[in-house]
Design a protein around this motif. Structure first.
Motif, PDB file in Angstrom:
ATOM      1  N   PHE A 170       0.829  -1.208   0.000  1.00 44.08           N
ATOM      2  CA  PHE A 170       0.000   0.000   0.000  1.00 44.08           C
ATOM      3  C   PHE A 170       0.866   1.262   0.000  1.00 44.08           C
ATOM      4  O   PHE A 170       0.630   2.196  -0.775  1.00 44.08           O
ATOM      5  N   ILE A 171       1.879   1.279   0.839  1.00 48.28           N
ATOM      6  CA  ILE A 171       2.772   2.439   0.913  1.00 48.28           C
ATOM      7  C   ILE A 171       3.546   2.604  -0.398  1.00 48.28           C
ATOM      8  O   ILE A 171       3.711   3.716  -0.902  1.00 48.28           O
ATOM      9  N   LEU A 172       4.001   1.490  -0.953  1.00 48.12           N
ATOM     10  CA  LEU A 172       4.712   1.548  -2.228  1.00 48.12           C
ATOM     11  C   LEU A 172       3.814   2.094  -3.330  1.00 48.12           C
ATOM     12  O   LEU A 172       4.252   2.892  -4.172  1.00 48.12           O
ATOM     13  N   TRP A 173       2.543   1.682  -3.319  1.00 44.67           N
ATOM     14  CA  TRP A 173       1.575   2.189  -4.301  1.00 44.67           C
ATOM     15  C   TRP A 173       1.427   3.705  -4.181  1.00 44.67           C
ATOM     16  O   TRP A 173       1.408   4.418  -5.196  1.00 44.67           O
ATOM     17  N   LEU A 174       1.346   4.212  -2.960  1.00 42.75           N
ATOM     18  CA  LEU A 174       1.224   5.658  -2.756  1.00 42.75           C
ATOM     19  C   LEU A 174       2.462   6.388  -3.271  1.00 42.75           C
ATOM     20  O   LEU A 174       2.350   7.448  -3.900  1.00 42.75           O
ATOM     21  N   LEU A 175       3.627   5.822  -3.014  1.00 41.61           N
ATOM     22  CA  LEU A 175       4.870   6.453  -3.470  1.00 41.61           C
ATOM     23  C   LEU A 175       4.950   6.465  -4.995  1.00 41.61           C
ATOM     24  O   LEU A 175       5.347   7.466  -5.600  1.00 41.61           O
ATOM     25  N   VAL A 176       4.559   5.361  -5.617  1.00 40.75           N
ATOM     26  CA  VAL A 176       4.594   5.283  -7.071  1.00 40.75           C
ATOM     27  C   VAL A 176       3.573   6.242  -7.683  1.00 40.75           C
ATOM     28  O   VAL A 176       3.855   6.936  -8.670  1.00 40.75           O
ATOM     29  N   ALA A 177       2.387   6.301  -7.088  1.00 34.46           N
ATOM     30  CA  ALA A 177       1.352   7.202  -7.585  1.00 34.46           C
ATOM     31  C   ALA A 177       1.799   8.660  -7.475  1.00 34.46           C
ATOM     32  O   ALA A 177       1.583   9.460  -8.391  1.00 34.46           O
ATOM     33  N   GLN A 178       2.424   9.003  -6.367  1.00 34.47           N
ATOM     34  CA  GLN A 178       2.929  10.364  -6.186  1.00 34.47           C
ATOM     35  C   GLN A 178       4.023  10.678  -7.205  1.00 34.47           C
ATOM     36  O   GLN A 178       4.040  11.767  -7.802  1.00 34.47           O
ATOM     37  N   ALA A 179       4.910   9.736  -7.426  1.00 37.38           N
ATOM     38  CA  ALA A 179       5.998   9.930  -8.395  1.00 37.38           C
ATOM     39  C   ALA A 179       5.441  10.102  -9.807  1.00 37.38           C
ATOM     40  O   ALA A 179       5.935  10.929 -10.591  1.00 37.38           O
TER      41      ALA A 179
END
Length: 273
Positions: free
Chosen positions: A130-139
């Motif tokens: 979930f956290i990785l998804w948020l980071l990728v989405a932000q990037a």
């Protein structure tokens, strides 16, 4: 030794046998989940009010903090952490199947399960995804729109739906989001119900989920689409629909597990042949 128990479990080392199911079984599981929900709906709605409330809080937080680009990733992230969040619902369905009391407080009985360490281990895995998804989405957003935040909700919506880079964000975001959702589906489709039913360990639970997908690819993909569609309905209804959608899907997941994984005694007999 404790770490080994988390990974390998404390009971039979035989892998559960996986059945071949059909499309009818998928819809049958959904109907059974709905039946579980309607048995005592007030209890389940009470349990799941946290989901629509959390959704509204997330929407308010991202608006107030001018973090609108993270609103959709946060909302869609429900699908990534949902298998863990529905633990209490699996327990209620398990108890109803056994003819035990299904009062809402029994949803907390999962804390007494011997498989709690393994459940938490997979829960941590989902949190990391979930956290990785948020980071990728932000990037992804920053790569298309730059580091500047949108001035307001209306400006943000206009940018997303009326510009080329906005449509690129929608396209790439959904492709990447689908990949994350697929990973979660393949690794946890029956992992948590299996661990509640048998203390097989995190590795076996994940392996069994992947085997379920390999044996029933079309049926499990259909299940994933149903989950995604119902979650969208819940969000569209200003999050309140999640108070019904989440428990129905949680109960249905338990019944899907029962259909696709053979009971323990049958699995052990098969392994002994």
């Amino acid at each position: 030794m404790a770490h080994f128990h988390v990974i390998a479990g404390g009971r039979s080392k035989a892998y559960p046998n996986v059945r071949r199911i059909g499309v009818a079984d998928v819809f049958s599981s959904l109907r059974q989940g709905l039946d579980d929900f309607w048995t005592k709906p007030s209890h389940y709605v009470f349990l799941c009010l946290i989901y629509p409330v959390a959704g509204v809080v997330l929407a308010r937080w991202t608006s107030g903090a001018n973090a609108l680009p993270l609103l959709f990733p946060l909302m869609s992230g429900f699908a990534l952490i949902g298998p863990f969040a529905a633990l209490g619902l699996y327990e209620i369905s398990r108890r109803r199947e056994l003819g035990l009391d299904t009062s809402w407080q029994h949803a907390l009985e999962v804390r007494h399960s011997p498989a709690v360490p393994a459940i938490l281990a997979i829960g941590v895995m989902l949190a990391a995804i979930f956290i990785l998804w948020l980071l990728v989405a932000q990037a992804l957003y920053v790569s298309l729109f730059g580091p500047e935040r949108p001035e307001s909700l209306m400006v943000f919506v206009s940018e997303v739906f009326t510009t080329n880079r906005g449509w690129q964000l929608i396209l790439y975001g959904n492709v990447v989001g689908f990949f994350f959702a697929l990973v979660v589906l393949c690794t946890t489709v029956v992992a948590f119900p299996l661990l509640l039913d048998r203390d097989v360990g995190a590795a076996t639970a994940v392996y069994t989920s992947m085997k379920v997908v390999a044996v029933n690819p079309l049926e499990i993909m259909l299940w994933g689409l149903i989950v995604a569609a119902l979650l969208v309905v819940g969000f569209v209804m200003f999050f309140a629909g999640l108070a019904i959608v989440i428990p129905v899907l949680g109960h249905a997941t338990w019944h899907l597990y029962r259909k696709v994984v053979e009971p323990e005694a049958v699995s052990e007999m098969g392994a002994g042949r």
